[in-house]
Design an enzyme around this catalytic site. Structure first.
Site, short mmCIF file in Angstrom:
data_model
loop_
_atom_site.label_atom_id
_atom_site.label_comp_id
_atom_site.label_asym_id
_atom_site.label_seq_id
_atom_site.Cartn_x
_atom_site.Cartn_y
_atom_site.Cartn_z
N ASP A 69 1.04 -1.62 -0.02
CA ASP A 69 0.08 -0.29 -0.07
C ASP A 69 0.80 1.30 0.01
O ASP A 69 0.44 2.62 -0.66
CB ASP A 69 -0.52 0.61 0.99
CG ASP A 69 -2.06 -0.99 1.24
OD1 ASP A 69 -2.27 -1.72 0.19
OD2 ASP A 69 -3.19 -0.97 1.87
N GLY A 70 2.33 1.26 1.13
CA GLY A 70 2.88 2.46 1.15
C GLY A 70 3.04 2.54 -0.34
O GLY A 70 3.84 3.83 -1.05
N ASN A 142 -4.11 9.06 2.42
CA ASN A 142 -4.55 7.97 3.39
C ASN A 142 -4.76 8.98 4.49
O ASN A 142 -5.90 9.42 5.20
CB ASN A 142 -3.59 6.38 3.97
CG ASN A 142 -3.85 5.56 3.59
OD1 ASN A 142 -5.23 5.38 2.68
ND2 ASN A 142 -3.59 4.39 3.65
N ASP A 172 -1.86 11.98 22.52
CA ASP A 172 -0.73 11.96 21.44
C ASP A 172 -0.85 11.97 20.83
O ASP A 172 0.33 12.33 20.08
CB ASP A 172 -0.19 9.96 22.43
CG ASP A 172 -0.40 9.55 23.82
OD1 ASP A 172 -0.01 10.64 24.07
OD2 ASP A 172 -0.29 8.72 24.36
N THR A 183 -8.97 3.46 7.30
CA THR A 183 -9.53 1.33 8.19
C THR A 183 -8.05 1.97 8.18
O THR A 183 -7.14 0.73 8.78
CB THR A 183 -9.48 0.95 6.11
OG1 THR A 183 -8.62 1.26 5.61
CG2 THR A 183 -10.70 0.91 6.52
N ALA A 184 -6.92 2.95 8.30
CA ALA A 184 -5.38 2.98 8.99
C ALA A 184 -5.07 3.28 10.61
O ALA A 184 -6.47 2.63 10.97
CB ALA A 184 -4.66 3.48 7.96
N TYR A 185 -5.09 4.33 10.44
CA TYR A 185 -4.19 4.65 11.78
C TYR A 185 -6.04 5.23 12.67
O TYR A 185 -5.74 5.52 13.62
CB TYR A 185 -3.91 5.94 11.56
CG TYR A 185 -3.12 6.91 12.97
CD1 TYR A 185 -3.20 6.22 14.23
CD2 TYR A 185 -1.74 7.75 13.08
CE1 TYR A 185 -2.44 6.79 15.25
CE2 TYR A 185 -0.90 8.22 14.08
CZ TYR A 185 -1.50 7.51 15.22
OH TYR A 185 -0.60 7.45 16.62
#
Length: 329
Positions: A69-70, A142, A172, A183-185
């Site tokens: 994906d990156g 993203n 944080d 759907t990521a972080y």
């Protein structure tokens, strides 16, 4: 009609020579042209024209990203000013965005040649980082995050929407995501998943201590900015997971949604969607790999064990299980 030119964006470390050979053969048979950037010469080998980044961007008709994906996100950012279609070939781990496995590349290329595919539009976040009077701009497909560095305090920021103060964060990290990036972080931090059909931005705090402590979903026309406050000594501005700048008190990070900033080639959009949903459901399972193996059909379990007996890599993580078993379940 101009020459049909296929641009290659390879994984920065993994060998992709087998796929490059397939692409070289296909472009020869299809009277197409194969192009890569000079910086990638060692990874693509011979038989590929090498050009600089600007020429690459101007000439390509389609881009093939050979990675995870990156790599796919990097390819989309590369051609965002001229968003040509991008096909992802999976040399990564999770692969939420990429669709094609290396073994299926010949069939995928034939289908592209016959125009048997659809295009999936992807939104992006235009990011402007202002610090000490200097501005830098970035594009994120993203997510964008402002994250604390260990030992450097917390992230403190005011949220301003269209010049109207909305509230503040003390956490944080603060994550702003596109629908695809939700759907990521954002998801890992407990934020909602946004449908790709929705043009929106979701902002989620990570480990909030005070202020806004839940996700906020914003519309496509809203300009949002984070005005970094006291207590933020040295945080990282991350664009699609890459650290791009330092953020401290007095900085401003402004974001706006750019609709349809990228195009992804989909050969079977429904099947890709099913696999993505399965991967997300498996991410939520609090199981070890050996426990996860017990959830798959017995014939698949036997194949994995047989591979292990023959000394082959027999990992049973969700990223390997979804590919051979999705259609069978």
């Amino acid at each position: 009609m101009g020459t049909f030119t296929v641009g290659l964006v390879p994984h920065p470390t993994k060998s992709v020579v087998d796929s490059v050979a397939i692409l070289r053969d296909w472009t020869t048979r299809s009277d197409a042209h194969l192009l890569a950037m000079t910086a990638d010469a060692a990874r693509v080998g011979d038989g590929v024209e090498l050009v600089d980044e600007g020429v690459f961007r101007e000439r390509v008709s389609v881009v093939v990203a050979l990675g995870g994906d990156g790599t796919m996100l990097g390819a989309m950012r590369l051609v965002a000013e001229r968003p040509v279609p991008v096909l992802g070939v999976n040399y990564g781990n999770v692969g939420f965005l990429v669709e094609v496995e290396p073994r299926d590349l010949p069939e995928a290329l034939d289908r592209i040649g016959e125009k048997q595919f659809s295009l999936e539009a992807h939104h992006a976040l235009e990011v402007t980082h202002t610090s000490s009077g200097f501005e830098n701009t970035y594009l994120a497909f993203n997510d964008v995050s402002v994250a604390r560095r260990p030992g450097e305090g917390v992230v403190s920021a005011d949220l301003v929407l269209d010049d109207t103060p909305y509230g503040f964060y003390k956490a944080d990290a603060i994550v702003a995501s596109t629908p695809a990036g939700s759907t990521a972080y954002n998801y890992a931090a407990g934020g909602p998943i946004l449908s790709p059909a929705v043009a929106a931005v979701v902002v989620t705090p990570v480990a909030p201590m005070s202020g806004i402590d839940r996700s906020v979903v914003l519309g496509p026309r809203e300009l949002l900015r984070f005005e970094i406050g006291d207590g933020t000594h040295s945080a990282a501005l991350e664009i699609d997971g890459r650290v791009m700048a330092d953020v401290s008190a007095g900085c401003v990070v402004a974001l706006r949604l750019r609709r349809d900033a990228g195009q992804v080639i989909r050969l079977d959009a429904d099947r890709h969607g099913r696999k993505g949903r399965l991967k997300l459901s498996l991410l939520d399972l609090p199981l070890r790999e050996d426990q996860l193996l017990e959830l798959v059909p017995s014939d698949v379990r036997a194949r994995f064990r047989e591979r292990g007996e023959h000394g082959e890599r027999a990992s049973v993580s969700y990223t390997h299980l979804t590919l051979p078993t999705t259609d069978a379940w």
